[in-house]
Design an enzyme around this catalytic site. Sequence first.
Site, PDB file in Angstrom:
ATOM      1  N   HIS A  18       0.851  -1.187   0.000  1.00 28.57           N
ATOM      2  CA  HIS A  18       0.000   0.000   0.000  1.00 28.57           C
ATOM      3  C   HIS A  18       0.889   1.240   0.000  1.00 28.57           C
ATOM      4  O   HIS A  18       2.117   1.134   0.004  1.00 28.57           O
ATOM      5  CB  HIS A  18      -0.993  -0.023   1.158  1.00 28.57           C
ATOM      6  N   HIS A  21       3.828   1.610   2.494  1.00 26.91           N
ATOM      7  CA  HIS A  21       5.098   0.988   2.092  1.00 26.91           C
ATOM      8  C   HIS A  21       5.760   1.829   0.988  1.00 26.91           C
ATOM      9  O   HIS A  21       6.980   1.990   0.956  1.00 26.91           O
ATOM     10  CB  HIS A  21       4.885  -0.422   1.527  1.00 26.91           C
ATOM     11  N   CYS A 126       1.874 -11.556  20.659  1.00 23.62           N
ATOM     12  CA  CYS A 126       0.867 -11.147  19.678  1.00 23.62           C
ATOM     13  C   CYS A 126       1.313 -11.677  18.323  1.00 23.62           C
ATOM     14  O   CYS A 126       2.383 -11.302  17.816  1.00 23.62           O
ATOM     15  CB  CYS A 126       0.710  -9.630  19.617  1.00 23.62           C
ATOM     16  N   CYS A 144      -3.745  -5.982  22.214  1.00 24.27           N
ATOM     17  CA  CYS A 144      -2.655  -5.381  21.446  1.00 24.27           C
ATOM     18  C   CYS A 144      -3.208  -4.123  20.794  1.00 24.27           C
ATOM     19  O   CYS A 144      -4.236  -4.181  20.116  1.00 24.27           O
ATOM     20  CB  CYS A 144      -2.166  -6.361  20.380  1.00 24.27           C
ATOM     21  N   HIS A 147      -3.500  -4.509  16.909  1.00 23.58           N
ATOM     22  CA  HIS A 147      -4.347  -5.554  16.317  1.00 23.58           C
ATOM     23  C   HIS A 147      -5.679  -5.739  17.036  1.00 23.58           C
ATOM     24  O   HIS A 147      -6.517  -6.518  16.588  1.00 23.58           O
ATOM     25  CB  HIS A 147      -3.569  -6.873  16.228  1.00 23.58           C
TER      26      HIS A 147
HETATM   27  N1  MSP Z   1       8.919  -6.813   8.338  1.00 27.73           N
HETATM   28  C1  MSP Z   1       9.059  -5.734   9.256  1.00 27.73           C
HETATM   29  C2  MSP Z   1      10.335  -4.962   9.012  1.00 27.73           C
HETATM   30  C3  MSP Z   1      11.581  -5.753   9.130  1.00 27.73           C
HETATM   31  S1  MSP Z   1      12.970  -4.795   8.750  1.00 27.73           S
HETATM   32  C4  MSP Z   1      14.270  -5.742   9.139  1.00 27.73           C
HETATM   33  C5  MSP Z   1       7.878  -4.769   9.072  1.00 27.73           C
HETATM   34  N2  MSP Z   1       7.255  -4.827   7.910  1.00 27.73           N
HETATM   35  S2  MSP Z   1       5.989  -3.938   7.477  1.00 27.73           S
HETATM   36  O1  MSP Z   1       5.531  -4.496   6.225  1.00 27.73           O
HETATM   37  O2  MSP Z   1       5.035  -3.829   8.526  1.00 27.73           O
HETATM   38  O3  MSP Z   1       6.575  -2.552   7.124  1.00 27.73           O
HETATM   39  C6  MSP Z   1       6.687  -1.512   8.056  1.00 27.73           C
HETATM   40  C7  MSP Z   1       7.123  -0.257   7.315  1.00 27.73           C
HETATM   41  O4  MSP Z   1       6.159   0.102   6.305  1.00 27.73           O
HETATM   42  C8  MSP Z   1       7.189   0.986   8.174  1.00 27.73           C
HETATM   43  O5  MSP Z   1       8.344   1.051   8.957  1.00 27.73           O
HETATM   44  C9  MSP Z   1       7.164   2.040   7.102  1.00 27.73           C
HETATM   45  O6  MSP Z   1       8.400   2.041   6.457  1.00 27.73           O
HETATM   46  C10 MSP Z   1       6.115   1.510   6.149  1.00 27.73           C
HETATM   47  N3  MSP Z   1       4.758   1.996   6.463  1.00 27.73           N
HETATM   48  C11 MSP Z   1       3.669   1.214   6.578  1.00 27.73           C
HETATM   49  N4  MSP Z   1       2.564   2.000   6.763  1.00 27.73           N
HETATM   50  C12 MSP Z   1       2.892   3.304   6.783  1.00 27.73           C
HETATM   51  C13 MSP Z   1       2.176   4.500   6.967  1.00 27.73           C
HETATM   52  N5  MSP Z   1       0.858   4.551   7.108  1.00 27.73           N
HETATM   53  N6  MSP Z   1       2.895   5.652   7.019  1.00 27.73           N
HETATM   54  C14 MSP Z   1       4.253   5.647   6.889  1.00 27.73           C
HETATM   55  N7  MSP Z   1       4.937   4.516   6.717  1.00 27.73           N
HETATM   56  C15 MSP Z   1       4.307   3.324   6.612  1.00 27.73           C
HETATM   57  O7  MSP Z   1       7.613  -4.005   9.971  1.00 27.73           O
END
Ligand code: MSP
Length: 509
Positions: A18, A21, A126, A144, A147
């Site tokens: 999304h 990311h 969790c 949590c 979640h």
């Molecule tokens: N798999 C772990 C990370 C491991 S790194 C060794 C993880 N993955 S995640 O798919 O949840 O990705 C988290 C990251 O997605 C956040 O740190 C950020 O970079 C990005 N974001 C996800 N949603 C976001 C927003 N709504 N706003 C800003 N960044 C966002 O955690």
Amino acid sequence: MSRYYITTPIYYVNDVPHIGHAYTTVAADVLARYHRTDGANVFFLTGTDEHGAKVAAAAEARGESPQVFVDSIVDRFVSAWKELSISNDMFIRTSSARHKAGAQAFLMQLYESGYIYKGVYDGLYCVGCERFLTESELTSSGLCPDHQRPPVPYSEENWFFRLSAFGDQILRAISNPKDEQHFSIEPPARKNEILGKLRLGLQDISISRKTVEWGIPLPWDETQTCYVWVEALMNYVTAIGYHDDRETFQKYWPADLHLMAKEILWFHTVIWPAMLMAVGLPTPRKVYAHGFFTLNGRKMSKSLGNVVSPTELVERFGVDASRYLLLSEFPFGVDGNISLDSFASRYHADLANDLGNLLNRTVNMVNRYLDGACPPAPAARSPEDELLAEIAGGLSQTVRHALERLEFTGATDAIRATVSRANRYVDVTQPWVVARTDRARVSSILFHLIETLRLIGIELLPFMPDRATSLLTQIGVPATAAGTRTWGGFADWSRVAQRPEPLFPRLDT
Ligand code: MSP
């Protein structure tokens, strides 16, 4: 040649990509492209985090093996990043044989370092977060917070990492720039949060699971797999050959920048540096946590049904405008809100109108008044000329300064201000009037406009590689040899396009 190793988090492979990311990934891409054009040897890493109980459960629900399952969905991320013109040098998958070998080599080092021991873990787990939560993290009703589910009480014999032994070293490494293991955490507010939490003291962490089969077995105890978070962090070194390519590893480690949002900063600034210290590797140079954004004031989530995919954004605004709009909406280091309506207004205001117009009218005038030939640099200059040259000539320094601090809005604001200044210059100098009487003057005015556009185009390249290339081509400048970033830094002018091509067509509303 300087080098620049930049990483995004590896995203959970079973998430649907999304624009959250995309936000991090586009930001990293802008930096990677900026440093490449600046002459650095860049390695830009992104990828997917593929192990753990959650993925295994999703695979089982589909009646597939975890590997078949992840292989069938990983392309969602690969193609999302292609669609957004992400120029990553590698896409790492933690289920790959190479990452597994690297992670096992790292784990073995850790084991041999003496910081690993066997203990009993009692905790609240969790599955959504893939981690243990402390009581204080739970909501008042014991759920949590992310979640909205109760974590499960859980007790088992695990292997532990003596994180508590590293508290002082990490505190020193963060707070003292002269420390051998120094790394910076930005922005400062985030650094202070981490320091505050660190001062409360560190507890050892369990690094293995007996019950999670879909993971990397500990090399010294194959009945347990490595805890996904610990394993995922190692991607940053396995990708560059920690275990199988010393030369590349030595060239790129330590990373120049780990980029992410704030919710995973602790893993990257405490657990990861401690793991590195334990095996005797240098710590990353900088860890930057940007803010989270909401969409129309609400958290994006599957349950609210308001998740926007990168594809939707690209279909609406095009690739390059999507990249620009994501990064120019609110300052990078803080939380913000975005909305597709405000994206549409800014698309029209900044891109279709201001920038589009400037290019369009300049190319048209060069064709009309100078038969399409780019004019030579003039000798004498009026005060308006000087002002424009000063602003456009200073643009690259402002952008550099902003991007060094990851202030993307600082960079886009400066570009926008230069565009408006150039549009105002057209209004003030009125080339269509001057053209009737003074060809030398009109030629000088148009030189100033074309040169300003060249400098704008160069600074836009990392943000919008395709549209900036089109802009430069239309003014007769090859994007790959666009001259220096200073005023008057290009000599090889050819003809402008015979007909300007709109950079950003107006959107259907
Ligand atoms: N798999 C772990 C990370 C491991 S790194 C060794 C993880 N993955 S995640 O798919 O949840 O990705 C988290 C990251 O997605 C956040 O740190 C950020 O970079 C990005 N974001 C996800 N949603 C976001 C927003 N709504 N706003 C800003 N960044 C966002 O955690």
